[in-house]
Design a protein around this motif. Structure first.
Motif, PDB file in Angstrom:
ATOM      1  N   MET A 234       2.181  12.404  -2.154  1.00 18.46           N
ATOM      2  CA  MET A 234       1.237  11.880  -3.107  1.00 18.46           C
ATOM      3  C   MET A 234       1.208  10.359  -3.080  1.00 18.46           C
ATOM      4  O   MET A 234       0.153   9.764  -3.175  1.00 18.46           O
ATOM      5  N   GLU A 235       2.391   9.774  -2.995  1.00 24.54           N
ATOM      6  CA  GLU A 235       2.473   8.318  -3.001  1.00 24.54           C
ATOM      7  C   GLU A 235       1.728   7.707  -1.828  1.00 24.54           C
ATOM      8  O   GLU A 235       1.057   6.691  -1.964  1.00 24.54           O
ATOM      9  N   VAL A 236       1.821   8.317  -0.689  1.00 23.13           N
ATOM     10  CA  VAL A 236       1.163   7.816   0.513  1.00 23.13           C
ATOM     11  C   VAL A 236      -0.353   7.892   0.336  1.00 23.13           C
ATOM     12  O   VAL A 236      -1.083   6.958   0.687  1.00 23.13           O
TER      13      VAL A 236
ATOM     14  N   SER B 278      -5.539   5.313  -0.672  1.00 27.59           N
ATOM     15  CA  SER B 278      -6.704   5.201  -1.564  1.00 27.59           C
ATOM     16  C   SER B 278      -6.846   3.782  -2.104  1.00 27.59           C
ATOM     17  O   SER B 278      -7.952   3.233  -2.156  1.00 27.59           O
ATOM     18  N   GLN B 279      -5.732   3.174  -2.483  1.00 30.60           N
ATOM     19  CA  GLN B 279      -5.778   1.783  -2.961  1.00 30.60           C
ATOM     20  C   GLN B 279      -6.216   0.844  -1.849  1.00 30.60           C
ATOM     21  O   GLN B 279      -7.000  -0.075  -2.080  1.00 30.60           O
ATOM     22  N   GLY B 280      -5.707   1.071  -0.629  1.00 28.69           N
ATOM     23  CA  GLY B 280      -6.105   0.256   0.523  1.00 28.69           C
ATOM     24  C   GLY B 280      -7.589   0.381   0.808  1.00 28.69           C
ATOM     25  O   GLY B 280      -8.273  -0.609   1.089  1.00 28.69           O
ATOM     26  N   ALA B 281      -8.118   1.589   0.732  1.00 26.57           N
ATOM     27  CA  ALA B 281      -9.549   1.810   0.960  1.00 26.57           C
ATOM     28  C   ALA B 281     -10.373   1.131  -0.132  1.00 26.57           C
ATOM     29  O   ALA B 281     -11.420   0.539   0.141  1.00 26.57           O
TER      30      ALA B 281
END
Length: 176
Positions: free
Chosen positions: A1-3, A8-11
């Motif tokens: 999940m963390e990955v 998602s944050q990077g995108a």
């Protein structure tokens, strides 16, 4: 999940970068770009009204005197022809003065943008970066633009004279 969260944050960061770029672009389209288009049109109309021959004749006259050669001529070239066409004003000079004229003209690319942004819009970010700091303090930018211009003229005169001396020295050593 963390990955997945990190991806998602990077995108999100990646697409936000382009959204901010688009906002900046729209600010230019509704801000400085129309001003630049009108200024370029004005300068071209002024040259057409005065006449290319008269502008050329004036530039040739300026090239005969060192003070005008490294102050008025580069300022006029940058104002009238803008960067990079301003360097073509070197055609009015003897070969031995061309390197110094180029040095003066290229050194004036930044200082002219505060008052005449049409002259070198590609370098406007330098002036605007400084001006934004002044504006953030609630101060006017006009005095900054005038001082930037005046210091620029002094610097191009010094650079022109120094480069002229060095050019003549090197030419003498080479027997040219």
């Amino acid at each position: 999940m963390e990955v997945l969260d990190k991806i998602s944050q990077g995108a999100g960061w990646f697409i936000n970068l382009f959204n901010l770029g688009g906002q900046n672009f729209m600010g230019l389209v509704t801000g400085i770009i129309p001003t630049l288009v009108v200024l370029i049109t004005f300068v071209n109309a002024l040259i057409a009204i005065i006449g290319h021959e008269k502008v050329d004749s004036f530039a040739r006259g300026c090239s005969k005197f060192w003070l005008l050669r490294y102050t008025v001529l580069p300022v006029l070239a940058m104002f009238v022809l803008c960067n990079p066409m301003a360097y073509t004003f070197g055609r009015f000079l003897e070969e031995k003065y061309k390197p110094a004229f180029y040095d003066s003209a290229v050194s004036f690319c930044h200082p002219i943008t505060g008052i005449f942004p049409h002259a070198n819009p590609g370098e406007l970010f330098v002036y605007l970066g400084i001006a934004n700091g002044i504006t953030a303090q609630g101060l006017p930018t006009a005095p900054l633009a005038v001082r930037y211009f005046i210091v620029g003229v002094i610097v191009i005169l010094i650079r022109g004279l120094l480069t002229e001396r060095l050019t003549l020295l090197f030419m003498k050593r080479k027997g040219a």
